[in-house]
Design a protein around this motif. Structure first.
Motif, short mmCIF file in Angstrom:
data_model
loop_
_atom_site.label_atom_id
_atom_site.label_comp_id
_atom_site.label_asym_id
_atom_site.label_seq_id
_atom_site.Cartn_x
_atom_site.Cartn_y
_atom_site.Cartn_z
N ILE A 1 0.87 -1.18 0.00
CA ILE A 1 0.00 0.00 0.00
C ILE A 1 0.91 1.23 0.00
N ASP A 2 0.69 2.13 -0.94
CA ASP A 2 1.52 3.33 -1.00
C ASP A 2 1.13 4.30 0.12
N SER A 3 2.04 5.20 0.45
CA SER A 3 1.84 6.09 1.59
C SER A 3 0.62 6.99 1.44
N ASP A 4 0.31 7.46 0.23
CA ASP A 4 -0.87 8.30 0.03
C ASP A 4 -2.15 7.52 0.32
N SER A 5 -2.23 6.29 -0.18
CA SER A 5 -3.42 5.46 0.05
C SER A 5 -3.56 5.08 1.50
N LEU A 6 -2.44 4.91 2.16
CA LEU A 6 -2.46 4.47 3.56
C LEU A 6 -3.15 5.46 4.48
N THR A 7 -3.14 6.73 4.11
CA THR A 7 -3.80 7.74 4.95
C THR A 7 -5.31 7.49 5.03
N PHE A 8 -5.88 6.81 4.04
CA PHE A 8 -7.31 6.50 4.02
C PHE A 8 -7.63 5.15 4.65
N LEU A 9 -6.60 4.37 4.98
CA LEU A 9 -6.80 2.98 5.36
C LEU A 9 -6.40 2.64 6.80
N ASP A 10 -6.12 3.64 7.62
CA ASP A 10 -5.73 3.37 9.01
C ASP A 10 -6.87 2.68 9.75
N GLY A 11 -6.58 1.53 10.31
CA GLY A 11 -7.58 0.77 11.06
C GLY A 11 -8.41 -0.16 10.21
N ALA A 12 -8.15 -0.21 8.90
CA ALA A 12 -8.94 -1.02 7.98
C ALA A 12 -8.46 -2.47 7.97
N ALA A 13 -9.31 -3.32 7.40
CA ALA A 13 -8.98 -4.74 7.25
C ALA A 13 -9.36 -5.19 5.85
N LEU A 14 -8.53 -6.03 5.27
CA LEU A 14 -8.83 -6.63 3.98
C LEU A 14 -9.35 -8.03 4.22
N ASP A 15 -10.54 -8.30 3.68
CA ASP A 15 -11.17 -9.60 3.84
C ASP A 15 -11.50 -10.14 2.44
N TYR A 16 -11.80 -11.43 2.36
CA TYR A 16 -12.23 -12.03 1.11
C TYR A 16 -13.52 -12.78 1.40
#
Length: 116
Positions: free
Chosen positions: A73-88
């Motif tokens: 995950i690039d640093s710019d995208s990471l600002t929107f993803l703090d605390g997130a989880a990837l699921d399938y």
């Protein structure tokens, strides 16, 4: 440090995708492949998740590992993803990655577009 989680289901699917891609494209075993998750402008709600397969780790990439499987995950995208989880999720109507993002205040019906 940013908190981002990869569930076991997502890890297994990423592993399966990368293994399949390596075999299909006859990629050398010494070359690492990664799944990249980006947040881009667009979609119904203003921002959208984008998934890609790459063999390049950029300078501003953060690597999230789950039992040997790496997600970039690039640093710019990471600002929107703090605390997130990837699921399938695998359901009768289909299967897809799902980003459970506590920063999102709204999303579209498909779950790939969101707003903050």
């Amino acid at each position: 440090m940013v908190d981002f989680t990869i569930t076991e289901e997502a890890r297994l699917r990423i592993e399966q995708i990368l293994r399949s891609k390596s075999i299909k494209d006859e990629i050398s075993r010494d070359k690492s492949l990664f799944v990249r998750l980006e947040v881009l402008g667009g979609g119904c709600s203003g921002l959208k998740y984008n998934f890609d397969i790459t063999d390049k780790k950029e300078r501003d990439d953060y690597s999230f590992e789950a039992e040997g499987t790496n997600l970039l995950i690039d640093s710019d995208s990471l600002t929107f993803l703090d605390g997130a989880a990837l699921d399938y999720k695998k359901e009768l109507i289909g299967a897809a990655f799902e980003v459970k993002n506590p920063n999102s205040v709204s999303s579209c019906g498909c779950g790939l577009s969101f707003s903050i």
